[in-house]
Structure formats: C-alpha cells, structure tokens
Write an enzyme that holds these catalytic residues in place. Structure first.
Site, PDB file in Angstrom:
ATOM      1  CB  ILE A  17      -0.962  -0.004   1.210  1.00 39.87           C
ATOM      2  CG1 ILE A  17      -1.989  -1.127   1.060  1.00 39.87           C
ATOM      3  CG2 ILE A  17      -1.661   1.349   1.353  1.00 39.87           C
ATOM      4  CD1 ILE A  17      -2.815  -1.386   2.310  1.00 39.87           C
ATOM      5  CG  ASN A  94       1.508   2.853   4.360  1.00 40.28           C
ATOM      6  OD1 ASN A  94       0.430   2.300   4.224  1.00 40.28           O
ATOM      7  ND2 ASN A  94       2.648   2.254   4.040  1.00 40.28           N
ATOM      8  CB  SER A 143      -7.145   2.957  10.720  1.00 40.51           C
ATOM      9  OG  SER A 143      -7.623   2.112  11.742  1.00 40.51           O
ATOM     10  CB  SER A 144      -6.964  -2.069   9.948  1.00 38.89           C
ATOM     11  OG  SER A 144      -7.561  -3.332   9.747  1.00 38.89           O
ATOM     12  CE1 TYR A 157      -2.753  -4.312  11.982  1.00 41.46           C
ATOM     13  CE2 TYR A 157      -5.029  -5.047  11.825  1.00 41.46           C
ATOM     14  CZ  TYR A 157      -3.955  -4.350  11.297  1.00 41.46           C
ATOM     15  OH  TYR A 157      -4.072  -3.708  10.090  1.00 41.46           O
ATOM     16  CE  LYS A 161      -2.875  -0.564  11.587  1.00 40.68           C
ATOM     17  NZ  LYS A 161      -2.103   0.464  10.898  1.00 40.68           N
TER      18      LYS A 161
END
Length: 166
Positions: A17, A94, A143-144, A157, A161
C-alpha cells in the site's frame, strides 16, 4: 487533483500500500520522500525510486525505523534537504505491522512491537512534522477495519488501529 510542487512523506513506502501511495502522490506532481526499515527492503526501495525517476518524478528513499525516537526528525531533515525546502505539505503515516495470533499467544514482545509500529510511530512522526507543516497541510493516518471489528486473532492489532483512529 494536482499536487504539483507539494512535499510529501510516506512512512513504510517501499512496498504494498505504501508504494502505491508513493506512486499516486508522485503521479499527481508531489515530491515524495518515503522511509523503509530493513535492508531486505533496499531492492524494493531502489526499484521504486528508479521507476519514478525514469518518469521524471522527484522521489527519495530513506532507510529509517520510525519506532526509534530519533528517526522521525531525521526523516524530516533528509526530506527537507533532498527537496531544498523548509516545509512538508503531506504526511502519510502508512507504516504498519500486522499480527494474527490469539490473545493467549500474545507475548510482551509481540505487544510492544505492534504498539511501537502502529501507534508510537504515528504519534511521534506526526509530532515531529507539525513545525514544518503549513496551513492547508495534510496528515493522513492509515488504519484498518480491524479497529472496529471483533476478530479473535487480532486483539492487539485491532487495539493498535483503534488507537490510531482515536
């Protein structure tokens, strides 16, 4: 959208990404600096720089670990020097690290590494760039969906985020 003449930094920009973001910003006219951490990413970073320079884009790669407290400022100073400027218009946080293990298997080392890359680096990279960002500048934090989901193998994780989103 034209980003002609804008100065951008992308953390974790050598692959995936991040490399896509570097390419997109560059295509829109931004001068882009990106960091990468390990020497195993040297070839990917060099290849991306070569690709964009062949397209007459201004780009520079910087090997630096954003979790090291001294490195955000070093990345900024290298960017300012490379593009002969005194400001940064865009920061894209990122750089990130994933982990898919159940909570029972999370060690202090795993926890610390995830939080250092996914949270600490975002906070201190942003803090370091603020004095160099002019009115109208942009800071983008990736983020996610895991930040809002309840996934059994992503507890730390997901928490990292969610911290970025907060």
């Amino acid at each position: 959208m034209s980003l002609e003449g804008k100065i951008a930094i992308v953390t974790g920009g050598a692959r995936g990404i991040g490399a896509g973001i570097v390419r997109s910003l560059s295509k829109e006219g931004a001068k882009v600096a990106f960091n990468y951490v390990s020497s195993s990413s040297n070839a990917a970073a060099d290849s991306l720089v070569d690709e964009l320079r062949r397209a007459n884009r201004e780009v520079v790669s910087i090997q630096a670990n954003v979790t090291d407290a001294s490195r955000p400022n070093a990345i900024i100073q290298a960017t300012l020097a490379a593009f002969k400027t005194d400001h940064i218009d865009i920061l894209v946080n990122n750089a990130g690290l994933g982990d898919n293990r159940p909570l029972e298997e999370v060690t202090l080392e795993v926890y610390t590494r995830l939080m250092d890359v996914n949270v600490k680096a975002v906070i201190f990279m942003t803090q370091a760039v603020l004095p160099f960002t002019r009115r109208g500048g942009r800071i983008i934090n990736l983020s996610s969906i895991s930040a809002r989901g309840g996934y059994p193998t992503q507890s730390v994780y997901a928490a990292s985020k969610a911290a970025v989103e907060a």
